[in-house]
Enzyme design. Structure first.
Site, mmCIF file in Angstrom:
data_model
loop_
_atom_site.group_PDB
_atom_site.id
_atom_site.type_symbol
_atom_site.label_atom_id
_atom_site.label_comp_id
_atom_site.label_asym_id
_atom_site.label_seq_id
_atom_site.Cartn_x
_atom_site.Cartn_y
_atom_site.Cartn_z
ATOM 1 C CG ASP A 109 0.837 -0.493 4.667
ATOM 2 O OD1 ASP A 109 -0.012 -1.373 4.507
ATOM 3 O OD2 ASP A 109 2.010 -0.597 4.269
ATOM 4 N NE ARG A 148 -2.926 1.141 0.160
ATOM 5 C CZ ARG A 148 -2.385 -0.027 -0.156
ATOM 6 N NH1 ARG A 148 -1.905 -0.813 0.801
ATOM 7 N NH2 ARG A 148 -2.325 -0.424 -1.403
ATOM 8 C CG HIS A 161 3.452 -3.969 3.284
ATOM 9 N ND1 HIS A 161 2.481 -3.000 3.268
ATOM 10 C CD2 HIS A 161 3.485 -4.482 2.023
ATOM 11 C CE1 HIS A 161 1.942 -2.937 2.046
ATOM 12 N NE2 HIS A 161 2.538 -3.826 1.285
#
Length: 318
Positions: free
Chosen positions: A152, A155, A179
């Site tokens: 994440d 990202r 998550h």
């Protein structure tokens, strides 16, 4: 004591999309000289191992083969990707009962081998399963790491790098917490090479900070759902995240990554696993890093922790 640990050996349990992409990535990484694949179907593991092994002449000499639990006792890192995968419309938490049941089979088998290395949990919901792996294995908590929000966070850096037209490696920002749907972008501590994020945004011609932060955080949170709706699984990004965690361990880098591990008192969180930045090295989690959060982020983190606590309280590990 188990077998003498081989620092150049890793194992992957579960040869679905994530497991096989991870094995393929590790074959190219040159981190290991031996990689053993396990799956509920030996043929599936054997097929993946043979396919991946045919790339060895292009990457550098190593052994890649399918095996069983006896073959993994001396691995430095065991990566667990086994379990049901997330379907379109399904949250990571929806998977919980299916995959805790899978872990009740797998983790005691690893513990039986007197495994001395690092257990790296990747299956979802990764925070719950990291907690389950600690409980089911009896291993010291520092040796059980969930891949957590490492992907994440990548990202987030990727989306920010596109937004700011700057190398993602110069961006320092974390996604923390679960998550999953309650994850938090820790904006208050984000910076670009030491320059506060808002200042850097203005330098690049962006002034509507609130709108941009909300949009970017949503994009990061929704990216897995978007990919799953289009191609039914996500696996390349997580494979790279797993490789990065393995590098930190094998090279004893002491890098800081937002991995999932059991929390004790950090922001008042107790006895749950979720992601906070931590120093990662040869022995797993060395120490948690006290990232500074503002009041709203702290409140959101507490909510994320409560969500996970509610799920854990409903599980039975006996």
């Amino acid at each position: 004591m188990g077998k003498q640990m081989n620092m150049r050996k890793a194992a992957v349990i579960g040869c679905g999309f994530v497991g096989s992409a991870t094995a393929f990535t590790l074959m190219q990484s040159r981190l290991f000289t031996e990689l053993v694949l396990l799956d509920a179907s030996f043929d599936k593991a054997d097929g993946e191992a043979k396919d991946i092994a045919h790339g060895i002449p292009f990457a550098g000499q190593m052994k890649v083969y399918a095996g069983n639990y006896d073959d993994i006792a001396d691995a430095a890192i065991i990566i667990v990707t086994a379990g049901a995968s997330q379907k379109p419309e399904e949250t990571r938490l929806d998977l919980v009962n299916k995959n805790v049941a899978v872990y009740k089979n797998i983790i005691p088998e690893i513990a039986k081998q007197e495994f001395q290395g690092i257990l790296l949990i990747v299956s979802n919901p990764v925070d719950i399963l990291t907690y389950a792996a600690v409980k089911l294995s009896g291993f010291p908590e520092r040796r059980v790491i969930g891949s957590g929000t490492v992907l994440d966070t990548a990202r987030l850096k990727y989306v920010l790098s596109e937004h700011l037209r700057v190398d993602s490696r110069s961006i320092h920002a974390f996604i923390i917490g679960e998550h999953g749907d309650s994850e938090i972008a820790a904006w208050s501590s984000a910076n670009v090479s030491g320059i506060p994020l808002d200042d850097f945004c203005e330098m690049r011609g962006h002034f509507d900070h609130e709108e941009a932060m909300d949009r970017i955080a949503e994009k990061v949170k929704d990216s897995a759902y978007e990919i799953i709706s289009k191609k039914h699984a996500t696996y390349y990004g997580i494979a790279m995240a797993v490789k990065r965690i393995c590098e930190c361990i094998v090279r004893d880098e002491k890098s800081i990554l937002p991995i999932s591990s059991i929390q004790h008192g950090n922001y008042g969180m107790e006895g749950i696993a979720l992601s906070m930045p931590a120093v990662i090295g040869l022995h797993g989690v060395e120490t948690h890093v006290p990232v500074s959060l503002d009041e709203e982020e702290t409140e959101l983190l507490k909510r994320s922790a409560d969500t996970l606590k509610g799920v854990i309280d409903g599980l039975d590990f006996n």
